[in-house]
Design a protein around this motif. Structure first.
Motif, PDB file in Angstrom:
ATOM      1  N   ASN A 281      -3.445   6.935   7.108  1.00 32.32           N
ATOM      2  CA  ASN A 281      -1.989   6.760   7.080  1.00 32.32           C
ATOM      3  C   ASN A 281      -1.345   7.366   8.316  1.00 32.32           C
ATOM      4  O   ASN A 281      -0.454   6.754   8.927  1.00 32.32           O
ATOM      5  CB  ASN A 281      -1.389   7.412   5.834  1.00 32.32           C
ATOM      6  CG  ASN A 281      -1.773   6.734   4.535  1.00 32.32           C
ATOM      7  OD1 ASN A 281      -1.853   7.384   3.488  1.00 32.32           O
ATOM      8  ND2 ASN A 281      -2.010   5.434   4.576  1.00 32.32           N
TER       9      ASN A 281
ATOM     10  N   TRP B 281       3.285   2.436   2.989  1.00 33.10           N
ATOM     11  CA  TRP B 281       2.160   2.613   3.912  1.00 33.10           C
ATOM     12  C   TRP B 281       1.533   1.277   4.299  1.00 33.10           C
ATOM     13  O   TRP B 281       1.008   1.136   5.407  1.00 33.10           O
ATOM     14  CB  TRP B 281       1.109   3.530   3.301  1.00 33.10           C
ATOM     15  CG  TRP B 281       1.485   4.980   3.339  1.00 33.10           C
ATOM     16  CD1 TRP B 281       1.647   5.823   2.283  1.00 33.10           C
ATOM     17  CD2 TRP B 281       1.749   5.761   4.515  1.00 33.10           C
ATOM     18  NE1 TRP B 281       2.011   7.079   2.713  1.00 33.10           N
ATOM     19  CE2 TRP B 281       2.077   7.066   4.084  1.00 33.10           C
ATOM     20  CE3 TRP B 281       1.756   5.478   5.885  1.00 33.10           C
ATOM     21  CZ2 TRP B 281       2.394   8.090   4.973  1.00 33.10           C
ATOM     22  CZ3 TRP B 281       2.067   6.498   6.776  1.00 33.10           C
ATOM     23  CH2 TRP B 281       2.379   7.779   6.327  1.00 33.10           C
TER      24      TRP B 281
ATOM     25  N   ALA C 264      -0.217  11.756   2.575  1.00 33.01           N
ATOM     26  CA  ALA C 264      -0.797  10.731   3.431  1.00 33.01           C
ATOM     27  C   ALA C 264      -2.262  11.040   3.716  1.00 33.01           C
ATOM     28  O   ALA C 264      -2.657  12.209   3.761  1.00 33.01           O
ATOM     29  CB  ALA C 264      -0.025  10.646   4.748  1.00 33.01           C
TER      30      ALA C 264
END
Length: 396
Positions: free
Chosen positions: A319, A381, A315
């Motif tokens: 994120n 995401w 991530a």
């Protein structure tokens, strides 16, 4: 539990239950809803959920998985009959004791995981076993099976602790602390999250936190020890079924002035598995890792993303921000529903049903008809970022 229902309507309900059970959840404001909802008065909920009451994260996850189970477990406090045997929870608790004992030993002796010897780990583990047996019940002391299991857990913990030592030797993260409490009189203050009609105060205990110091600032690694096959899933977070790691990171980041580096589950199990003809070390950590070269190298300086120690999703900082936004919104929403007195029989899961091993199936009218979330596997995401963008007016 709801109002008295006319006998004719009960017959209608029973016919649908036997012949068209799949239609019951689709009938709005119906007998199904009336018969499968617990509603508490404002007087009761004001006493149970007020600004002086703190909540643990596991309770919110329980409510999200099934509000009625929460009602039975935490409000009525109904318990299944205890059986004199080791449960998975007992095993996990014992393994936690070994990890905690060695962590305290390292701290109390101004040592480090890199410098502690294998003999010291074995000696500390042996001391934990002796303490467990000395304070055990009659059942444990007189059960050959229980004694064998405890000895097996000691051997297992030693292997596991050797693996923790290798993790620190292979990377650059340093221990920040273990058994870190956030809440009243804890190491860190509780987390306060707004709800639609007030706020919710969250408390908890973090198994382990590590820190990485860099020229760009500090990065945190949260490690949660689990005795089962717990895996990190964006879908579980999105639907409020798994909030623990994210709330832990929020708790530390808000006070340590650091950035999220990794949120990981550490499997409390034998770290050596025969995967094929050769003995290989199976990854014992899984979770979410910042997609940053320096952070990844600090996890395992030799193998980076091909590490034998962990398996992670990656991530960006954006994120993580989107994830935390969703978690705070979900926490506020769940607590708002609890405070409103809504405890329907609405179990939900993504890949499996929470009804399968539920202790309250004998008093539940749902009869195992769990609503699996059909789009759970499609959460990505973008699902988090779109929601965060909307909340911020599309400025991100």
């Amino acid at each position: 539990m709801g109002e008295d229902i006319d006998e004719d309507w009960l017959k209608v309900y029973d016919w649908f239950l036997k012949n068209k059970k799949e239609l019951l959840p689709k009938i709005p404001n119906s007998l199904y809803t009336m018969r499968n909802t617990v509603t508490l008065s404002k007087e009761i909920t004001d006493a149970l959920f007020n600004e002086n009451t703190a909540s643990g994260i596991s309770r919110l996850e329980a409510y999200s998985a099934c509000p009625f189970k929460y009602y039975m477990q935490y409000i009525l406090r109904a318990e299944s009959r205890k059986v004199a045997e080791f449960s998975p929870a007992d095993t996990g608790s014992i393994l936690h004791r070994y990890v905690d004992a060695v962590s305290r030993y390292v701290k109390d002796n101004n040592s480090s995981w890199q410098n502690i010897t294998d003999k010291e780990i074995k000696d500390v583990a042996k001391g934990v076993t002796e303490d467990i047996l000395e304070n055990s019940s009659y059942f444990v002391k007189n059960s050959n099976r229980a004694l064998y299991l405890i000895k097996r857990l000691q051997d297992l913990s030693v292997k596991m602790l050797f693996t923790v030592k290798k993790h620190f030797e292979s990377g650059s993260f340093e221990p920040m602390g273990s058994e870190i409490v956030f809440g009243k009189d804890g190491d860190f203050p509780e987390i306060v999250i707004p709800t639609k009609d007030g706020k919710v105060r969250l408390t908890g205990k973090i198994d382990r936190a590590d820190i990485l110091h860099t020229e760009r600032g500090d990065f945190l690694r949260i490690v949660d020890y689990k005795s089962g096959n717990k895996t990190f899933s964006l879908s579980d977070v999105y639907y409020g079924l798994n909030l623990q790691l994210s709330v832990y990171m929020l708790a530390l980041n808000s006070h340590a002035k650091s950035k999220p580096g990794a949120m990981l589950y550490f499997k409390l199990d034998d770290p050596i598995e025969n995967l094929d003809s050769n003995t290989k070390k199976a990854p014992v950590m899984n979770g979410l890792l910042l997609d940053d070269e320096e952070v990844i190298s600090a996890m395992d300086a030799v193998n980076d993303k091909n590490s034998e120690f962990f398996k992670a999703s990656y991530a960006t900082l954006r994120n993580f921000d989107d994830l935390f936004h969703r978690v705070k919104k979900t926490v506020g929403s769940l607590y708002g529903e609890m405070k409103a007195g809504h405890f329907p029989i609405e179990p939900k899961g993504i890949t499996s049903s929470p009804c399968e091993y539920c202790d309250y199936s004998s008093v539940c009218t749902n009869q195992g008809a769990c609503s699996l979330i059909t789009d759970g596997k499609s959460i990505s995401w973008s699902s988090f970022s779109e929601e965060n963008d909307t909340a911020n007016g599309g400025d991100n």
